[in-house]
Design a protein around this motif. Structure first.
Motif, PDB file in Angstrom:
ATOM      1  N   GLY A  97     -33.127  23.048  18.261  1.00 19.82           N
ATOM      2  CA  GLY A  97     -33.517  23.213  17.102  1.00 19.82           C
ATOM      3  C   GLY A  97     -33.470  24.760  16.813  1.00 19.82           C
ATOM      4  O   GLY A  97     -33.220  25.662  17.468  1.00 19.82           O
ATOM      5  N   LYS A  98     -33.663  24.883  15.498  1.00 20.52           N
ATOM      6  CA  LYS A  98     -33.209  26.558  15.129  1.00 20.52           C
ATOM      7  C   LYS A  98     -34.214  26.829  15.701  1.00 20.52           C
ATOM      8  O   LYS A  98     -34.944  28.172  15.386  1.00 20.52           O
ATOM      9  CB  LYS A  98     -32.663  26.028  13.262  1.00 20.52           C
ATOM     10  CG  LYS A  98     -31.636  26.272  13.165  1.00 20.52           C
ATOM     11  CD  LYS A  98     -31.543  26.636  11.846  1.00 20.52           C
ATOM     12  CE  LYS A  98     -31.626  25.435  10.864  1.00 20.52           C
ATOM     13  NZ  LYS A  98     -31.720  25.646   9.683  1.00 20.52           N
ATOM     14  N   ASP A  99     -35.713  26.136  15.420  1.00 19.60           N
ATOM     15  CA  ASP A  99     -36.897  27.526  15.792  1.00 19.60           C
ATOM     16  C   ASP A  99     -36.731  27.016  17.101  1.00 19.60           C
ATOM     17  O   ASP A  99     -38.282  26.651  17.719  1.00 19.60           O
ATOM     18  CB  ASP A  99     -37.957  26.550  15.421  1.00 19.60           C
ATOM     19  CG  ASP A  99     -37.900  26.800  13.737  1.00 19.60           C
ATOM     20  OD1 ASP A  99     -37.407  27.545  13.399  1.00 19.60           O
ATOM     21  OD2 ASP A  99     -38.752  25.474  13.580  1.00 19.60           O
ATOM     22  N   SER A 100     -36.276  27.914  17.500  1.00 19.68           N
ATOM     23  CA  SER A 100     -36.164  28.179  19.370  1.00 19.68           C
ATOM     24  C   SER A 100     -36.104  29.070  19.927  1.00 19.68           C
ATOM     25  O   SER A 100     -36.202  30.080  18.924  1.00 19.68           O
ATOM     26  CB  SER A 100     -34.976  27.266  19.817  1.00 19.68           C
ATOM     27  OG  SER A 100     -33.700  27.986  19.312  1.00 19.68           O
ATOM     28  N   PHE A 101     -36.337  29.463  20.856  1.00 17.87           N
ATOM     29  CA  PHE A 101     -36.576  31.042  21.781  1.00 17.87           C
ATOM     30  C   PHE A 101     -35.567  30.758  23.270  1.00 17.87           C
ATOM     31  O   PHE A 101     -35.896  29.665  23.560  1.00 17.87           O
ATOM     32  CB  PHE A 101     -38.117  31.290  22.218  1.00 17.87           C
ATOM     33  CG  PHE A 101     -38.797  30.643  22.928  1.00 17.87           C
ATOM     34  CD1 PHE A 101     -38.633  30.350  24.628  1.00 17.87           C
ATOM     35  CD2 PHE A 101     -39.330  29.208  22.466  1.00 17.87           C
ATOM     36  CE1 PHE A 101     -38.982  29.819  25.145  1.00 17.87           C
ATOM     37  CE2 PHE A 101     -40.317  28.825  23.520  1.00 17.87           C
ATOM     38  CZ  PHE A 101     -40.125  28.301  24.729  1.00 17.87           C
ATOM     39  N   ILE A 102     -35.200  32.177  23.365  1.00 17.20           N
ATOM     40  CA  ILE A 102     -34.149  31.901  24.816  1.00 17.20           C
ATOM     41  C   ILE A 102     -34.688  32.765  25.644  1.00 17.20           C
ATOM     42  O   ILE A 102     -35.691  34.051  24.969  1.00 17.20           O
ATOM     43  CB  ILE A 102     -33.354  32.354  24.464  1.00 17.20           C
ATOM     44  CG1 ILE A 102     -33.049  33.640  23.829  1.00 17.20           C
ATOM     45  CG2 ILE A 102     -32.274  31.541  23.280  1.00 17.20           C
ATOM     46  CD1 ILE A 102     -30.970  34.263  24.126  1.00 17.20           C
TER      47      ILE A 102
END
Length: 528
Positions: A97-102
């Motif tokens: 989803g858009k609320d993610s991190f890498i």
């Protein structure tokens, strides 16, 4: 049993050495494992999702592999460009989803796409500064784009004077000369290809557009032509390619001092660019000290405002710019001034080739304002509403910089989110600009009519369109880029119609800016 003072000193030295070693080991362990795991735990508590942290490299290995695969072949014109440009980010958003991190090595980078949060980040400069960049990448250019705090304020104030609209009006003739020279080369190439039948020909317009925008920035910034500045542009092009390689690897503190092939070449290129620019600046400075009037180009305006500030405040070290500062700003002029406009023009020509009815509308407008032969002037360019709509839509779909990065140095509140210190924030224009929740179900389609009533109406007043950045740090050269692009497009539309060649391969790729990997092969037809 007596213990000699030398033995005590030796023991103390050994203990200090052990303490230093243990401290160093602890810092390394904390950097590569403990800190990332703490940050990951904190982010997951905030509702963010992403891959579990992987030792040292994070997601970089997988990201590099996907980029290599994605850029190994072109895509269809109708395909979504995101999986090719930044495949790992695209997969992450689809999965989490858009609320993610890498993970960029041991640093988590959180994706922020909410317009209100974007606004907060881009206006609260002290809370959300730019992240520390790999020192090797900074060799390409530092300057205004990378400064913070008082230094940024000082440079912005001095450089702003060079980009006032009144100053840009005086640069329009230089825009015309450079653009006209490019079109003359196209006509000569068509003659060479077809002999007496010179009505059409196939041209890869991308290198010509790069050369033309390089010529413009050379004339307007330094009063020289592209041919004289060609060496600097060639060196910076190689620097940009090497900088992208550096950005896709984990930077270990101190690694830049290791004499690797990439490190040595980056430093060689930097030394050559600095030498060339220093010679140019010294000549200008000597002329100004001898009483000659400052040239009415960007360098002249910048140096004149710098001299005035230094004169007003005496020898205060915190006033004005040093020669090194001026060199860095010049490097940024050269690179950013060429890249931003050339990529806008090349994607505009590609999209107008795909959508000939929009090309016809733009041409009708240009002919209505300037006719077939009239030289475009500043006043007329400001009346090109359809061309402006097209440019905005191109910048939405193909933003020159696909994302903006920020960081937090201490725990910071962002809306309802508490961002832990050490986390990076990514503002992905490439995703926000095509978000269906913000732009509608047709978000990935080319529809310039979105901007018929301007940017504010198209975005409903939200921060959902930021091809040149947004807020106090918005690109200082955006007006120059837009006026130059209007001049070029007006002249092109006056003299040519164009379509995609069968040999055109659609392959957007991020090399600091978003470029066509295999060029832009078009078939041009002379109008008269």
């Amino acid at each position: 049993m007596e213990v000699s003072s030398s033995s005590i000193l030796s023991l103390c030295a050994s203990l200090v050495g052990i303490l230093i070693a243990v401290t160093w080991i602890w810092r390394v362990v904390d950097w590569v494992w403990l800190r990332p795991k703490r940050l990951e735990k904190g982010l997951r508590k905030q509702g963010f999702k992403g891959n579990p942290y992987r030792f040292l490299f994070g997601d970089l290995k997988e990201s590099s592999k996907l980029i290599k695969e994605a850029t190994s072949k072109p895509i269809n014109l109708s395909d979504d460009v995101n999986p090719r440009i930044f495949p790992f980010l695209d997969l992450t958003v689809k999965k989490y989803g858009k609320d993610s991190f890498i993970w960029i090595g041991p640093t988590p980078r959180v994706n922020i796409t909410n317009p209100q949060l974007l606004k907060d980040i881009l206006t609260k400069l002290d809370d959300f500064p730019k992240p520390r960049v790999n020192p090797l990448v900074l060799l390409l250019a530092t300057g205004l784009a990378n400064y913070e705090g008082d230094k940024w304020v000082k440079h912005r104030r001095l450089i702003n004077q060079a980009f006032h609209m009144e100053k840009l009006k005086h640069m329009v003739p230089a825009f015309y000369v450079s653009c006209n020279e490019m079109l003359t080369k196209w006509e000569q190439l068509m003659v060479k290809q077809n002999g007496s039948d010179k009505e059409c020909g196939e041209i890869d317009v991308w290198p010509y557009l790069q050369n033309m925008t390089g010529d413009v920035i050379s004339r307007t910034a330094f009063g020289s032509s592209y041919e004289e500045a060609k060496t600097i542009f060639q060196l910076q092009k190689e620097q940009a390619e090497l900088a992208m390689k550096a950005l896709r690897t984990v930077y270990v503190p101190g690694w830049r001092f290791v004499p690797t092939t990439l490190n040595k070449r980056m430093k060689q290129l930097d030394k050559q660019v600095q030498t060339l620019l220093k010679e140019l600046i010294n000549k200008r400075e000597n002329a100004m000290r001898a009483g000659e009037a400052a040239n009415d180009d960007l360098l002249g305006i910048m140096m004149e405002s710098n001299f005035k500030e230094i004169k007003e405040h005496g020898n205060n070290k915190n006033v004005g710019m040093s020669i090194k500062d001026v060199i860095e700003e010049c490097k940024l002029f050269y690179f950013a001034g060429q890249e931003t406009t050339s990529v806008l023009l090349v994607w505009t020509m590609v999209l107008l080739s795909r959508f000939p009815h929009w090309q016809a509308r733009a041409r009708d407008e240009v002919l209505q304002v300037f006719g077939d032969n009239m030289t475009p002037d500043f006043e007329g360019l400001s009346h090109l509403k359809v061309v402006t709509m097209i440019f905005y839509e191109v910048l939405r779909l193909y933003p020159p910089a696909i994302f903006i990065n920020r960081t937090v140095h201490e725990k910071t509140q962002l809306g309802n989110i508490s961002i832990p210190a050490g986390v990076e924030l990514s503002l992905p224009a490439i995703l926000v600009h095509c978000d269906t929740e913000l732009w509608g179900e047709d978000a990935k389609e080319f529809k310039p009519e979105r901007f018929a009533e301007g940017v504010s109406k198209a975005t409903k007043g939200q921060v959902s369109f930021f091809p040149f950045g947004w807020g106090p740090r918005i690109c200082v050269g955006q007006n120059l880029a837009m006026v130059e692009a209007k001049m070029a497009m007006a002249l092109i539309l006056q003299r040519f119609t164009f379509e995609l060649s069968p040999s055109y391969a659609h392959a957007p790729i991020a090399i600091l800016t978003l470029q066509p990997q295999y060029g832009a092969h078009l078939i041009l037809h002379k109008r008269y």
